[in-house]
Design a protein around this motif. Structure first.
Motif, PDB file in Angstrom:
ATOM      1  N   ALA A 141      22.337  14.839 -56.736  1.00 36.86           N
ATOM      2  CA  ALA A 141      23.448  14.688 -57.671  1.00 36.86           C
ATOM      3  C   ALA A 141      24.100  16.041 -57.913  1.00 36.86           C
ATOM      4  CB  ALA A 141      22.956  14.101 -58.988  1.00 36.86           C
ATOM      5  N   ASP A 142      25.375  16.037 -58.238  1.00 39.00           N
ATOM      6  CA  ASP A 142      26.083  17.285 -58.501  1.00 39.00           C
ATOM      7  C   ASP A 142      25.721  17.879 -59.856  1.00 39.00           C
ATOM      8  OD1 ASP A 142      27.500  17.237 -56.067  1.00 39.00           O
ATOM      9  OD2 ASP A 142      28.990  15.868 -56.909  1.00 39.00           O
ATOM     10  N   ASP A 177      25.143   8.238 -54.639  1.00 40.03           N
ATOM     11  CA  ASP A 177      26.538   7.849 -54.421  1.00 40.03           C
ATOM     12  C   ASP A 177      27.205   7.323 -55.692  1.00 40.03           C
ATOM     13  OD1 ASP A 177      26.612   8.543 -51.743  1.00 40.03           O
ATOM     14  OD2 ASP A 177      25.881   6.586 -51.081  1.00 40.03           O
ATOM     15  N   GLU A 212      29.123   7.442 -59.244  1.00 45.61           N
ATOM     16  CA  GLU A 212      30.020   8.331 -59.980  1.00 45.61           C
ATOM     17  C   GLU A 212      29.313   8.848 -61.239  1.00 45.61           C
ATOM     18  OE1 GLU A 212      34.828   8.311 -60.694  1.00 45.61           O
ATOM     19  OE2 GLU A 212      33.735   6.426 -60.778  1.00 45.61           O
ATOM     20  N   THR A 267      25.989  12.832 -62.580  1.00 43.00           N
ATOM     21  CA  THR A 267      27.386  12.502 -62.305  1.00 43.00           C
ATOM     22  C   THR A 267      27.968  13.452 -61.271  1.00 43.00           C
ATOM     23  OG1 THR A 267      29.596  12.244 -63.293  1.00 43.00           O
ATOM     24  CG2 THR A 267      28.159  13.900 -64.275  1.00 43.00           C
ATOM     25  N   SER A 268      28.960  12.952 -60.568  1.00 41.55           N
ATOM     26  CA  SER A 268      29.683  13.774 -59.597  1.00 41.55           C
ATOM     27  C   SER A 268      30.859  14.497 -60.245  1.00 41.55           C
ATOM     28  CB  SER A 268      30.191  12.877 -58.457  1.00 41.55           C
ATOM     29  OG  SER A 268      31.047  11.858 -58.967  1.00 41.55           O
ATOM     30  N   ARG A 269      31.129  14.220 -61.517  1.00 35.33           N
ATOM     31  CA  ARG A 269      32.318  14.759 -62.172  1.00 35.33           C
ATOM     32  C   ARG A 269      31.947  15.878 -63.142  1.00 35.33           C
ATOM     33  NH1 ARG A 269      37.223  10.782 -63.261  1.00 35.33           N
ATOM     34  NH2 ARG A 269      37.064   9.399 -61.455  1.00 35.33           N
TER      35      ARG A 269
END
Length: 380
Positions: free
Chosen positions: A47-48, A170, A172, A194-196
């Protein structure tokens, strides 16, 4: 005979030493261990960003908030899930709209989600029930073109895989649990991935009363900088005591999952010749960590689910009823729509068998013997 529990965490000297180190450091609240746990968890799940919080329920609440869910919105959720999944939208003033599930996996699908969407749907919560990975790509194919955010409720799914990657990689945004019934535990606790980056940053503020300067930064300064509170926030912090345990537990994850899958394989093989007992299995798109090993009880098995639970209890074996259905609970009855046939069928006919890392061959054999002996009896 000693009691066989349905689950017990795998904790030992390493966790004790980690907590002792935190106490000796003089810093036990949210601080450097929480930051280290977030970094390690993000790496583990590919994960980011990862944001530690006090529970998975808190993680679901914040995930919906940062994803833009507002009062008056509809949020599609499975009824076949612990009640926290349906509770989270109501904290915002949104309405949970219940979707049915695939009777084989216990998870929502693109089709069941599509049939539950309304003109006010702003988000969908897709649960990896019992550790079985949901087919996220299928659900996002329905939701993404409509601008509907999919929140993955991965409370049970650490160590499960989806299309060759860790569950949640994968997503969001996803929410995770470290409750003692979960494979990796911190006693209580949760995580958002989260990727954001903006969603992660806002979640970090919201978990700490929306302070512009974190408590760790303030307490680490001789002259604390002034802070302001940019919006109404929450006290959803994780402590360094919990994070220290989580860091040790995370190192054990591969061994934990391997052992659970070995035990699940034994169950599946031993139960395949007992008519009327269907064990949970891996879906075509991934692998389960078998956080819960559930079986469906149906004809021609001579006992129903309740009878089998009582039979196991007579052997001092503590099994559990299968996943609840939130739409049939008084707290959410006002949100119930039409019948959810697959959800109700699985909820009424499944039970969860004991499965934990320390489970011995003799303990598992005792469970299997009890299931076989029940199969040879009839109501009488």
């Amino acid at each position: 005979m000693s009691r066989i529990n349905v689950m017990q965490p795998w904790l030992g000297a390493e966790e004790i030493a980690a907590v002792t180190d935190v106490i000796s450091s003089g810093w036990i609240a949210q601080g450097p261990r929480v930051a280290a746990f977030e970094e390690a968890f993000a790496a583990s799940q590919q994960a980011d960003h990862a944001v530690a919080v006090s529970s998975c329920t808190a993680a679901l609440h914040l995930a919906l908030l940062v994803a833009g869910v507002e009062t008056g919105d509809d949020v599609v959720v499975p009824s076949f899930s612990f009640v926290a999944t349906a509770n989270a939208p109501t904290y915002i003033g949104a309405r949970p709209v219940f979707a049915d599930i695939d009777p084989l996996t216990g998870n929502v699908t693109g089709e069941t989600i599509r049939s539950a969407l309304t003109g006010r749907t702003s988000a969908v919560v897709a649960v990896d029930q019992g550790g079985v990975p949901v087919d996220l790509a299928e659900i996002r194919a329905v939701c993404d073109p409509l601008g509907i955010v999919v929140v993955e409720d991965a409370a049970c799914a650490i160590g499960s895989t989806y299309r060759g990657q860790p569950v949640g990689a994968d997503a969001e945004i996803a929410a995770w649990s470290f409750h003692p019934r979960k494979i990796v535990t911190t006693g209580e606790g949760g995580m958002i991935t989260t990727s954001r980056p903006l969603w992660a940053a806002r979640a970090r503020r919201l978990r700490e009363h929306s302070m512009s300067v974190s408590a760790a930064e303030r307490h680490g300064s001789v002259l604390a900088p002034p802070e302001e509170y940019t919006e109404v926030g929450f006290n959803y912090r994780m402590t360094d005591l919990q994070a220290a345990v989580g860091l040790v537990q995370l190192q054990k994850l591969p061994e934990l999952v391997e052992r659970r899958r070995q035990l699940a394989e034994v169950y599946a093989k031993q139960l395949e010749d007992i008519p009327g007992l269907r064990p949970v299995a891996d879906p075509p798109w991934g692998t389960s960590n078998f956080q819960s090993f559930w079986i469906e009880v149906s004809d021609p098995y001579p006992w129903d689910r309740e009878g089998l639970l009582a039979h196991l209890a007579s052997y001092d074996i503590s099994a559990r009823r299968g996943i609840m259905t939130s739409h049939r609970q008084p707290a959410h009855a006002k949100f119930a729509g039409g019948p959810l046939l697959a959800s109700e069928q699985l909820s009424d006919s499944t039970l969860i068998l004991p499965l934990f890392h320390q489970m011995s061959e003799s303990e598992q054999a005792r469970v299997i013997d009890a299931l076989r002996s029940a199969a040879e009896e009839s109501h009488g």
